[in-house]
Design an enzyme around this catalytic site. Sequence first.
Site, mmCIF file in Angstrom:
data_model
loop_
_atom_site.group_PDB
_atom_site.id
_atom_site.type_symbol
_atom_site.label_atom_id
_atom_site.label_comp_id
_atom_site.label_asym_id
_atom_site.label_seq_id
_atom_site.Cartn_x
_atom_site.Cartn_y
_atom_site.Cartn_z
ATOM 1 N N CYS A 2 0.821 -1.214 0.000
ATOM 2 C CA CYS A 2 0.000 0.000 0.000
ATOM 3 C C CYS A 2 0.856 1.266 0.000
ATOM 4 O O CYS A 2 1.974 1.265 0.505
ATOM 5 C CB CYS A 2 -0.878 0.027 1.235
ATOM 6 N N ARG A 27 5.027 0.035 -5.976
ATOM 7 C CA ARG A 27 5.001 -0.745 -4.738
ATOM 8 C C ARG A 27 4.086 -1.956 -4.852
ATOM 9 O O ARG A 27 4.174 -2.869 -4.033
ATOM 10 C CB ARG A 27 4.528 0.141 -3.579
ATOM 11 N N TRP A 75 -3.052 -2.649 -1.475
ATOM 12 C CA TRP A 75 -2.686 -4.031 -1.801
ATOM 13 C C TRP A 75 -3.481 -4.873 -0.816
ATOM 14 O O TRP A 75 -3.218 -4.837 0.386
ATOM 15 C CB TRP A 75 -1.180 -4.212 -1.622
ATOM 16 N N ASN A 101 -1.739 2.270 5.902
ATOM 17 C CA ASN A 101 -0.835 1.177 5.520
ATOM 18 C C ASN A 101 -0.587 0.353 6.771
ATOM 19 O O ASN A 101 -0.401 0.920 7.854
ATOM 20 C CB ASN A 101 0.513 1.708 5.047
ATOM 21 N N GLY A 102 -0.529 -0.963 6.599
ATOM 22 C CA GLY A 102 -0.265 -1.825 7.751
ATOM 23 C C GLY A 102 -1.460 -2.732 8.006
ATOM 24 O O GLY A 102 -2.341 -2.878 7.147
ATOM 25 N N GLU A 481 18.917 -17.085 -7.515
ATOM 26 C CA GLU A 481 18.528 -15.737 -7.913
ATOM 27 C C GLU A 481 18.059 -15.716 -9.376
ATOM 28 O O GLU A 481 17.057 -15.081 -9.703
ATOM 29 C CB GLU A 481 19.704 -14.771 -7.688
ATOM 30 N N LYS A 485 14.349 -14.521 -10.467
ATOM 31 C CA LYS A 485 14.202 -13.382 -11.381
ATOM 32 C C LYS A 485 13.294 -13.781 -12.540
ATOM 33 O O LYS A 485 12.386 -13.056 -12.906
ATOM 34 C CB LYS A 485 15.581 -13.006 -11.904
ATOM 35 N N GLU A 488 9.458 -14.634 -11.400
ATOM 36 C CA GLU A 488 8.621 -13.560 -10.853
ATOM 37 C C GLU A 488 8.152 -12.588 -11.923
ATOM 38 O O GLU A 488 7.069 -12.028 -11.816
ATOM 39 C CB GLU A 488 9.319 -12.815 -9.711
ATOM 40 N N HIS A 504 19.182 -36.884 -7.674
ATOM 41 C CA HIS A 504 18.438 -37.440 -6.534
ATOM 42 C C HIS A 504 16.940 -37.207 -6.696
ATOM 43 O O HIS A 504 16.198 -37.191 -5.718
ATOM 44 C CB HIS A 504 18.962 -36.837 -5.225
ATOM 45 N N LYS A 602 6.518 -4.247 -4.014
ATOM 46 C CA LYS A 602 7.934 -3.912 -3.858
ATOM 47 C C LYS A 602 8.374 -4.024 -2.404
ATOM 48 O O LYS A 602 9.439 -4.535 -2.100
ATOM 49 C CB LYS A 602 8.172 -2.487 -4.373
#
Length: 607
Positions: A2, A27, A75, A101-102, A481, A485, A488, A504, A602
């Site tokens: 948010c 964000r 969000w 926010n929160g 990584e 990348k 996502e 395995h 973000k």
Amino acid sequence: MCGIVGYIGYEQAGPFLLDGLQTLEYRGYDSAGICLNDGSELIVKKAKGKVGDLRKLTDDGKNTKGTVGIGHTRWATHGEPSDVNAHPHLSESGRFAVVHNGIIENYQQLKDNLTAKGIVFRSMTDTEVIAQLIEYYYKGDLIDTIIKVLEKLEGSYALGVISQDDPDEIIAVRKESPLIIGIGENENYIASDVTAILSKTRKIYRLENNEIAIIRRDGIRIIDTDKDELHKEIETVEWDVSAAEKGGYEHFMFKEIMEQPEAVAKTISPRLKNGRVVLDEIHLNAEQLRKFTKINILACGSAYHVGVVAKYIFEKMLRIPVEVDLASEFRYRDPIINDRVLTVVISQSGETADTKEAMKEAQRRGSHVISIVNVVGSAIAVESDDVIYTWAGPEIAVATTKAYSTQLAVIYLMALYFADMLGTIVPDEYKALIGELESLPERITKILENKERIQYLASKFFNSRDVFFIGRNIDYALSLEGSLKLKEISYIHSEAYAAGELKHGTISLIEKGTPVIALATHEELIGKIVSNIEEVKTRGADVIVIACDTHPELANIGQAIFIPKSCDMLLPSLAVIPLQLFAYYVSSLKGCDIDKPRNLAKSVTVE
Ligand code: F6R
């Protein structure tokens, strides 16, 4: 996640609020809204979808009048993304508006109490409970009311509140969620993130937990919850506006990939003095350092992958055992941490809830915490014992690139600094590594110049369903990584495996044409990884191999991408570049929303 923005001044607030919300889009969000006091009542315009939809609804902010207002990108946590759940939220009579926010953890209990008193809720959100509580307790003094409401709230919040009765005031409060106050000329602002107000001012107050700001056109007062006046320092933000703009690039991610040589240089250079690493930020002497029996690294996502690289480097150079934990797991496993364990916390935003809480757990158990953070003044930076800032500048793309690279740079600096203090490195090696570190930005530039080769390979693989990344030792950390990348931002399923582990079980997934990206930069293990490449090739895999230019023969076993030879420690910084570019080009060819991948945010400020 948010985002909050607010304006009070003499101009119409709508256009600024929309521009601010647009800046906060990176964000991650699913709905947006604004509320303005038009002089007689609070007018709310909000909608599910993009800020562009809100622009249409408000004629770019022009059809909603008022010189004081608050805005929000949401969000979703409590309640699906919808028009009604979007912020701002009004109290029942429409007298008070709140952006938040929160998370309010005890919202259900508060909501039940208010509902029992006959108050009717419109949304499914936890935030609405704050607006309703303000109206319920209001007896004529908004500050007193807000202080009373704060006593009832459990959880985290950054709040912007406006009232119908007072068109000359915004109230802002924070607890565990960032909020800044921007200082202008006859106008002032609030924002959850400096980028939202950079076009107007670089002078800010950074609110701390339980501080309340009373923001008027001609001044700002900051008080605590006992109503005692606080005198805070004005901070000047170093980032300039252009750093948060695309500057001619199609995507922020590409711009940020290209900015890496500069970002890495900015992180390293000020800390190299007369051929030595100087980390004045760390307040530990050799005696204290020697006392540590373990290093504990805490982080999430890509920052965690930096931690995995750090484990290999620290253990090799310092001969201290290192444990790397996903921050979200660490807290709940009763970790063995005490004052003989050094904790290193890695976070670009400095606000990631999981990381922040894990850090507090480590501190509670007596561990000294060094944080590696990009956002100056963020919670993790402020609350850790020592902070080493990465100087990556604002990172806007959701998928991290330059922050990851600068975090790696700090790991190298720490490794050299500690090895020197502990005497685990000989002077010649120390000198050679400093020399290599100085030339790192140049080498990264060299790889970026070869980007068309990676674009070509991306064009061959962008239609793939699954992609595997394999590597050994630090190359395995890099595989993690590379895989993250790609998945996502391109939505292609991908997995990273320690190359020796494939047989395995995982090798059963390899079939004709499955792309396997093999990292083969680690000199000592070239023979081993070549065997693993042969294993997957025999089963039909289409292999891309990333290797040092000292091994041209590897072009015979796969489509090769060569990086300049460097010492083992620095290779991750070079090998990650083709991985970032590959993910970027694949996603671009697929037409994905690269800077704002679906469902992602973000700054992840909820657990
Ligand atoms: C992936 C990515 C995330 C972050 C993670 C931690 O590209 O950016 O995995 O690395 O959410 O975020 P910070 O570093 O802000 O704590």
